[in-house]
Design a protein around this motif. Structure first.
Motif, PDB file in Angstrom:
ATOM      1  N   MET A 114       0.852  -1.180   0.000  1.00 56.37           N
ATOM      2  CA  MET A 114       0.000   0.000   0.000  1.00 56.37           C
ATOM      3  C   MET A 114       0.893   1.238   0.000  1.00 56.37           C
ATOM      4  SD  MET A 114      -2.867   1.307   2.758  1.00 56.37           S
ATOM      5  CE  MET A 114      -3.736  -0.229   2.751  1.00 56.37           C
ATOM      6  N   ASP A 115       0.675   2.118  -0.974  1.00 54.91           N
ATOM      7  CA  ASP A 115       1.430   3.369  -1.075  1.00 54.91           C
ATOM      8  C   ASP A 115       0.579   4.490  -0.491  1.00 54.91           C
ATOM      9  OD1 ASP A 115       2.760   5.681  -1.756  1.00 54.91           O
ATOM     10  OD2 ASP A 115       3.155   5.071  -3.813  1.00 54.91           O
ATOM     11  N   HIS A 167       1.424   7.544  -0.037  1.00 52.17           N
ATOM     12  CA  HIS A 167       1.671   8.844  -0.650  1.00 52.17           C
ATOM     13  C   HIS A 167       0.729   9.069  -1.834  1.00 52.17           C
ATOM     14  CE1 HIS A 167       3.710  12.379  -2.101  1.00 52.17           C
ATOM     15  NE2 HIS A 167       3.872  11.813  -3.278  1.00 52.17           N
ATOM     16  N   MET A 168       0.622   8.076  -2.690  1.00 54.97           N
ATOM     17  CA  MET A 168      -0.170   8.232  -3.913  1.00 54.97           C
ATOM     18  C   MET A 168      -1.680   8.177  -3.658  1.00 54.97           C
ATOM     19  SD  MET A 168       2.101   8.789  -6.089  1.00 54.97           S
ATOM     20  CE  MET A 168       1.262   8.690  -7.647  1.00 54.97           C
ATOM     21  N   ASP A 169      -2.087   7.375  -2.680  1.00 54.64           N
ATOM     22  CA  ASP A 169      -3.511   7.194  -2.447  1.00 54.64           C
ATOM     23  C   ASP A 169      -3.748   6.951  -0.952  1.00 54.64           C
ATOM     24  OD1 ASP A 169      -6.198   6.839  -2.958  1.00 54.64           O
ATOM     25  OD2 ASP A 169      -5.986   4.747  -3.563  1.00 54.64           O
ATOM     26  N   PRO A 170      -3.647   7.999  -0.142  1.00 52.67           N
ATOM     27  CA  PRO A 170      -3.756   7.800   1.303  1.00 52.67           C
ATOM     28  C   PRO A 170      -5.173   7.411   1.725  1.00 52.67           C
ATOM     29  CG  PRO A 170      -3.620  10.138   0.795  1.00 52.67           C
ATOM     30  CD  PRO A 170      -3.433   9.403  -0.501  1.00 52.67           C
ATOM     31  N   PRO A 171      -5.296   6.463   2.649  1.00 50.74           N
ATOM     32  CA  PRO A 171      -6.622   6.116   3.172  1.00 50.74           C
ATOM     33  C   PRO A 171      -7.203   7.299   3.943  1.00 50.74           C
ATOM     34  CG  PRO A 171      -4.916   4.671   4.082  1.00 50.74           C
ATOM     35  CD  PRO A 171      -4.240   5.665   3.229  1.00 50.74           C
ATOM     36  N   GLN A 172      -8.519   7.344   4.004  1.00 50.83           N
ATOM     37  CA  GLN A 172      -9.196   8.470   4.642  1.00 50.83           C
ATOM     38  C   GLN A 172      -9.688   8.165   6.050  1.00 50.83           C
ATOM     39  OE1 GLN A 172      -9.135  11.471   3.032  1.00 50.83           O
ATOM     40  NE2 GLN A 172      -7.820  10.236   1.723  1.00 50.83           N
ATOM     41  N   ASP A 224     -11.161   2.480   6.059  1.00 51.20           N
ATOM     42  CA  ASP A 224     -10.655   2.554   4.687  1.00 51.20           C
ATOM     43  C   ASP A 224      -9.294   1.863   4.580  1.00 51.20           C
ATOM     44  OD1 ASP A 224     -10.421   3.303   1.969  1.00 51.20           O
ATOM     45  OD2 ASP A 224      -9.544   5.242   2.488  1.00 51.20           O
ATOM     46  N   ARG A 226      -8.801  -1.561   2.322  1.00 54.38           N
ATOM     47  CA  ARG A 226      -7.837  -1.650   1.218  1.00 54.38           C
ATOM     48  C   ARG A 226      -6.965  -2.895   1.359  1.00 54.38           C
ATOM     49  NH1 ARG A 226      -6.011   4.259  -0.572  1.00 54.38           N
ATOM     50  NH2 ARG A 226      -7.996   5.304  -0.263  1.00 54.38           N
TER      51      ARG A 226
END
Length: 163
Positions: free
Chosen positions: A76-77, A79-84, A88, A92
């Motif tokens: 899980m990245d 930086h590119m797609d942070p969980p909210q 969440d 993921r």
């Protein structure tokens, strides 16, 4: 592709230089029957993402070869797609685990849904159930959580719910 281009991770093993022994060591230890945990840290543009991507690739190669124990990498990245939120984040991870399950064990019944009110406990329960179901066919499974840019988890107030 230039393996020394600092703007992107090296994902091609032919272009990965200088840290193969480190990746081998980490993969050996996390796939051991008494696994260890690791943190990869360092300054900006030091190659941390490249190392994690190579670990992910090596673990996937082991999966493709049917090597035991089964260790599923969940990358899980942040930086590119942070969980909210905490749910969440765990959803993921569960989605990535479900993708692996469908690709490898398509005949297995669906996993339970994540409980948003207690996501960490719910994720642990779901994983225990998956492990139980895979024992007859695979001898069970383990997870390797590869969280890139994990320092982003220190900022949002919802991250206190991750434990």
């Amino acid at each position: 592709m230039n393996p020394y281009n600092y703007s992107r991770a090296v994902t091609d093993p032919k272009m990965f230089f200088g840290r193969r022994e480190l990746v081998d060591h980490i993969v050996e230890r996390i796939t051991d029957f008494d696994p260890q945990s690791f943190a990869i840290y360092g300054g900006r543009r030091a190659g941390k993402t490249s190392i994690m991507r190579m670990i992910e690739r090596r673990l996937n190669d082991r999966l493709d070869a049917g090597m035991q124990p089964i260790v599923v990498p969940l990358y899980m990245d942040l930086h590119m797609d942070p969980p909210q939120s905490s749910p969440d984040f765990f959803q993921r991870l569960l989605n990535r685990l479900d993708e692996w399950k469908e690709g490898t064990l398509g005949d297995l019944e669906p996993l339970p849904a994540l409980n948003d009110t207690a996501p960490a406990t719910s994720f642990a329960d779901i994983f225990r159930e998956l492990h139980r179901r895979t024992i007859p066919k695979l001898g069970g499974v383990k997870l390797a959580l590869l969280v890139d840019e994990s320092e982003k988890l220190q900022r949002p107030d919802w991250t206190n719910d991750l434990d």
